[in-house]
Design a protein around this motif. Sequence first.
Motif, PDB file in Angstrom:
ATOM      1  N   LEU A   3      35.102 -16.552  54.395  1.00 36.00           N
ATOM      2  CA  LEU A   3      35.911 -15.346  54.381  1.00 36.00           C
ATOM      3  C   LEU A   3      35.070 -14.104  54.169  1.00 36.00           C
ATOM      4  O   LEU A   3      35.523 -12.997  54.418  1.00 36.00           O
ATOM      5  N   GLY A   4      33.849 -14.300  53.698  1.00 40.64           N
ATOM      6  CA  GLY A   4      33.013 -13.175  53.307  1.00 40.64           C
ATOM      7  C   GLY A   4      33.030 -12.000  54.264  1.00 40.64           C
ATOM      8  O   GLY A   4      33.430 -10.891  53.888  1.00 40.64           O
ATOM      9  N   PRO A   5      32.599 -12.194  55.503  1.00 40.91           N
ATOM     10  CA  PRO A   5      32.539 -11.053  56.423  1.00 40.91           C
ATOM     11  C   PRO A   5      33.903 -10.370  56.594  1.00 40.91           C
ATOM     12  O   PRO A   5      33.975  -9.141  56.665  1.00 40.91           O
ATOM     13  N   LEU A   6      34.942 -11.156  56.620  1.00 41.42           N
ATOM     14  CA  LEU A   6      36.265 -10.556  56.793  1.00 41.42           C
ATOM     15  C   LEU A   6      36.609  -9.655  55.618  1.00 41.42           C
ATOM     16  O   LEU A   6      37.180  -8.573  55.765  1.00 41.42           O
ATOM     17  N   THR A   8      34.474  -8.107  53.769  1.00 38.31           N
ATOM     18  CA  THR A   8      33.688  -6.861  53.836  1.00 38.31           C
ATOM     19  C   THR A   8      34.360  -5.872  54.784  1.00 38.31           C
ATOM     20  O   THR A   8      34.355  -4.668  54.552  1.00 38.31           O
ATOM     21  N   LEU A   9      34.943  -6.406  55.837  1.00 37.43           N
ATOM     22  CA  LEU A   9      35.650  -5.534  56.775  1.00 37.43           C
ATOM     23  C   LEU A   9      36.831  -4.868  56.082  1.00 37.43           C
ATOM     24  O   LEU A   9      37.092  -3.673  56.232  1.00 37.43           O
ATOM     25  N   GLY A  10      37.539  -5.667  55.295  1.00 41.49           N
ATOM     26  CA  GLY A  10      38.675  -5.126  54.567  1.00 41.49           C
ATOM     27  C   GLY A  10      38.267  -4.013  53.617  1.00 41.49           C
ATOM     28  O   GLY A  10      38.860  -2.932  53.579  1.00 41.49           O
ATOM     29  N   GLN A  11      37.202  -4.267  52.857  1.00 45.24           N
ATOM     30  CA  GLN A  11      36.729  -3.254  51.910  1.00 45.24           C
ATOM     31  C   GLN A  11      36.391  -1.966  52.640  1.00 45.24           C
ATOM     32  O   GLN A  11      36.760  -0.870  52.233  1.00 45.24           O
ATOM     33  N   LEU A  13      37.415  -0.892  55.551  1.00 42.99           N
ATOM     34  CA  LEU A  13      38.579  -0.204  56.110  1.00 42.99           C
ATOM     35  C   LEU A  13      39.307   0.605  55.049  1.00 42.99           C
ATOM     36  O   LEU A  13      39.663   1.759  55.266  1.00 42.99           O
ATOM     37  N   PHE A  14      39.527  -0.017  53.893  1.00 45.90           N
ATOM     38  CA  PHE A  14      40.254   0.695  52.845  1.00 45.90           C
ATOM     39  C   PHE A  14      39.506   1.933  52.394  1.00 45.90           C
ATOM     40  O   PHE A  14      40.085   3.001  52.177  1.00 45.90           O
ATOM     41  N   LEU A  15      38.193   1.791  52.226  1.00 45.30           N
ATOM     42  CA  LEU A  15      37.417   2.950  51.783  1.00 45.30           C
ATOM     43  C   LEU A  15      37.390   4.031  52.860  1.00 45.30           C
ATOM     44  O   LEU A  15      37.408   5.223  52.566  1.00 45.30           O
ATOM     45  N   LEU A  16      37.367   3.590  54.123  1.00 42.50           N
ATOM     46  CA  LEU A  16      37.394   4.559  55.202  1.00 42.50           C
ATOM     47  C   LEU A  16      38.691   5.361  55.160  1.00 42.50           C
ATOM     48  O   LEU A  16      38.695   6.581  55.320  1.00 42.50           O
ATOM     49  N   VAL A  17      39.793   4.664  54.926  1.00 44.53           N
ATOM     50  CA  VAL A  17      41.089   5.344  54.808  1.00 44.53           C
ATOM     51  C   VAL A  17      41.043   6.369  53.686  1.00 44.53           C
ATOM     52  O   VAL A  17      41.465   7.520  53.849  1.00 44.53           O
ATOM     53  N   ALA A  18      40.489   5.964  52.549  1.00 42.50           N
ATOM     54  CA  ALA A  18      40.406   6.896  51.408  1.00 42.50           C
ATOM     55  C   ALA A  18      39.593   8.123  51.794  1.00 42.50           C
ATOM     56  O   ALA A  18      39.968   9.261  51.520  1.00 42.50           O
ATOM     57  N   PHE A  19      38.478   7.870  52.464  1.00 41.93           N
ATOM     58  CA  PHE A  19      37.603   8.973  52.837  1.00 41.93           C
ATOM     59  C   PHE A  19      38.295   9.902  53.830  1.00 41.93           C
ATOM     60  O   PHE A  19      38.191  11.130  53.732  1.00 41.93           O
TER      61      PHE A  19
END
Lengths: 618, 182, 150
Positions: A3-6, A8-11, A13-19
């Motif tokens: 699940l690792g890479p997935l 990281t993608l999630g993290q 995406l969420f941070l991108l939304v915040a930014f």
Amino acid sequence: MRLGPLLTLGQWLFLLVAFICLSYSFLTDDFSVKLVAMHSNSALPWYFKMSAVWGNHEGSLLLWVLILASWTLAVGYASQSLPIDMRARVLSVLGMISIGFLLFIIFTSNPFERLLLNPVADGNDLNPLLQDFGLIIHPPMLYIGYVGFSVAFAFAIAALMTGNLDAAWARWSRPWTNIAWAFLTIGIALGSWWAYYELGWGGWWFWDPVENASFMPWLAGTALIHSLAATEKRGVFRSWTVLLAILAFSLSLLGTFLVRSGILVSVHAFASDPTRGLFILAFLVLVIGGSLLLYAIKAPAIRSDAKFGLLSRETFLLVNNILLAIALSVVLLGTLFPLASSALNLGSYSVGPPYFNAMFVPLSLPMIALMGIAPYISWKRSNKISAAIPKWLTAAFVALLLAGLGTFSLSNQYQQDFSWIAFTTLTVSIWLIASTALHMLSKAKHQQGLLTGFKRLSVSYWAMVIAHTGIAVAAIGIGLTSVYEQQKDVRMLLGDDISVSGYRYQLTAINTFEGPNFSGTRGDITVFDGDTVITVLQPEKRFYYAARNVMTEAAIDPSLTRDLYVALGEELGEGAWAVRVHVKPFVRCIWLGALMMAFGGFLAVTDKRYRSKGTLNA
Amino acid sequence: MPKPSRIKLFIPLLVFILLALVFLQLENRMISGDYDPSMLPSALIGKPLPEFNLTTLDNPNSVITSLELNNKAALLNVWATWCVSCRVEHAYLNTLAEKGITIFGLNYKDDQQKANQWLARLGNPYQLNLFDVNGKLGLNMGVYGAPETYVLDANGIVRYRHVGVVDEKVWQSRILPLGLNW
Amino acid sequence: MILRAFLITAICLFSFSGFTSANDSESLADQDSANELKVFSDPDMRQRYYGLIAELRCPKCQNQNLADSDAPIATDLRNELYLLINDNYSDADILEFMESRYGEFVLYSPPVNSVTAVLWIIPAGLVLIGFSIVAFIVLRNQESDESNNV
């Protein structure tokens, strides 16, 4: 672990939304967000509103963490050839660092704090010093570099945890480290260039604690990329490489602490408070203390056994790393000494450019000289240097001659005595260029001609040549501009002129004008060489309305061999202005050299070795 | 007993711990208000004031070369009308003067008329005001910005310099503890 | 090889002539209508002035030297330094003048005393340690080599 890479993608995406949310608040002038109210203004041009997102403590931390998430994502998806448990360890270390920063943001530095009870009509505006193109790119480049060292750090921790460190580990770590190093090089060069044209007095490096905070990871990173090469090729210096990887990222974190804790006085420091400083300090103790403890306990397990002779590339790399480590320690010492002596009540001291220059120059010149010899020395044992000696002698001869001529010529042009410092710097730098060039020529010898030979040189070899030449070019720029720069501070009325270094500067006009969020005065300074007009420089003095701040915008006529630099001082009454005129020889070479270094770093990563698909063969 | 080569592996950790302690000390002292990195300690501590030859603010014919302390401690307050914080500080100085504390003034790089008007309007806590129009005495004292207050003991030796506004908190926590004869 | 070196340097010699300015700076200066804000009777004094204001810290600013600061105190101190140099104060005198008024804080080149000695002792020590490490590692590898080659 799969699940690792997935994740990281999630993290990411969420941070991108915040930014994106924060950027949106800035771009739409949402002054109910405290950050926007404090650092932006409706009259601010949109591109500065965007950069205002990271022109403050909270926003820059969000950028930091987004970049960390980006590196983590990259490692998650570009590491198909890594064993899955190794990748899991690396990602988890990166994840833990992320958690630390996110906790810091959430608990002490929330960028989304609101001013709902006391709304303001308009914001305080971005600090005028930051309203510049430099701010748009300098911090992101710097952060990509700083944060990028976390990857090498994570690889090092993973290796220590398993007690497993082989050539494959070094091969995996190298591209990440090279890219991070290249970005950091660009970030530092941008900072230097920006200070040069923005601050108005032509300085490009002040050994300011915050500048040093970025330079120290760079020094450690430089040692690291070379140490990794040795570990990959020959399996030597394993524990040294691991220590450097830990050190490079630790210094990045240390820099983050110094800049935001409030214990430093610097024009670059963020306005922050001591309680935040304590939080970062606790994080530092956990991460750096923890990793150094792990190193102390587990390093013997990864020690290498490979042997090498006295005259070997391993020896040269060892000396190179020791010299870099000493340079790094000296910068650290000079930066922290004033803090330590204040903390221990031993007095209030300042350590500035005179000290750092006196220490750094004697360390760097031998390093540059040795760089000219090293490519000729082979791994493990070098028996055939008799072929190299004539080339070294030729390079030395050429260097001495050109340096001598150059120094005489420049001393004549800039009306100064012959400078031994300039001569030595030129000799050592030209020696490096000549020696490297001769090595490349001999390596490219081919039956079918030189061009074929050149094409057969590996990409990583070209990268080395370009990067090392970049260092020589930067050294030439640093040496020559420091010795030969000229400056005059004059009082000018309309029509007055002054000559500096053979150029005549005449004040031909003074006009006022309106900018988007400031009112300005612009002077026209026409520069003559004899009777020919070279250029018209237009320095400005700006008064920013919201911040109620006066700024100087220098005007520069750039060229590789000299910069003509003019800045307006204060109005002296009766229509006269104080004008500062500089001539800065070869200053552009400094940043050109840095760009060459960074280019070399990027180029090295494109080498065929790193582009194999599937698992790496042992 | 661990081998010596193992001990040297702990050196980086030890260096880091020392650094962390230094940082911790600094942060704590910042929080308690004890440390401000932009604050300079005065070079005059333990020394008398430098020699000077200045007129007073109200009387251009009256030349002063020394301050009369009468065996009591005193404050020397550096102020100017262009200094916004000085106005904030002024009320407290008035209350100190009413309590009988001797306060001398050093009017620093100011306009004489404006300064006198200012005092007439806001009250004059100063026994005497030196008029340092070009900042020469200030420079010799190491003044770098107004307001600054120098605490002199009964012998005229500088015991403490405060940079910034003097208020009740500063008086209680910094000046009174010096144990001087006010 | 040596012949090639001569050729290269000959080419460079010609290109260097481009570096030398055709203008004679001194005669141009006679025609200047603008005056320097601070005039020195002697170019040595001028050089010392610029050197000193770069080496002294502005007491008030956020880590700037006297040369680069626009703060009033920095302007006053530059003027004072100008007067002192013209009064034949030596560099040491001037540094002492500043230190006795503002403390060691304003010296970017820290004074040498028992506290600051560490700034020079540690680098010297590191160089020694560095040499020893290199010597140690290289010799250790030599010995093993020799024992392996028996």
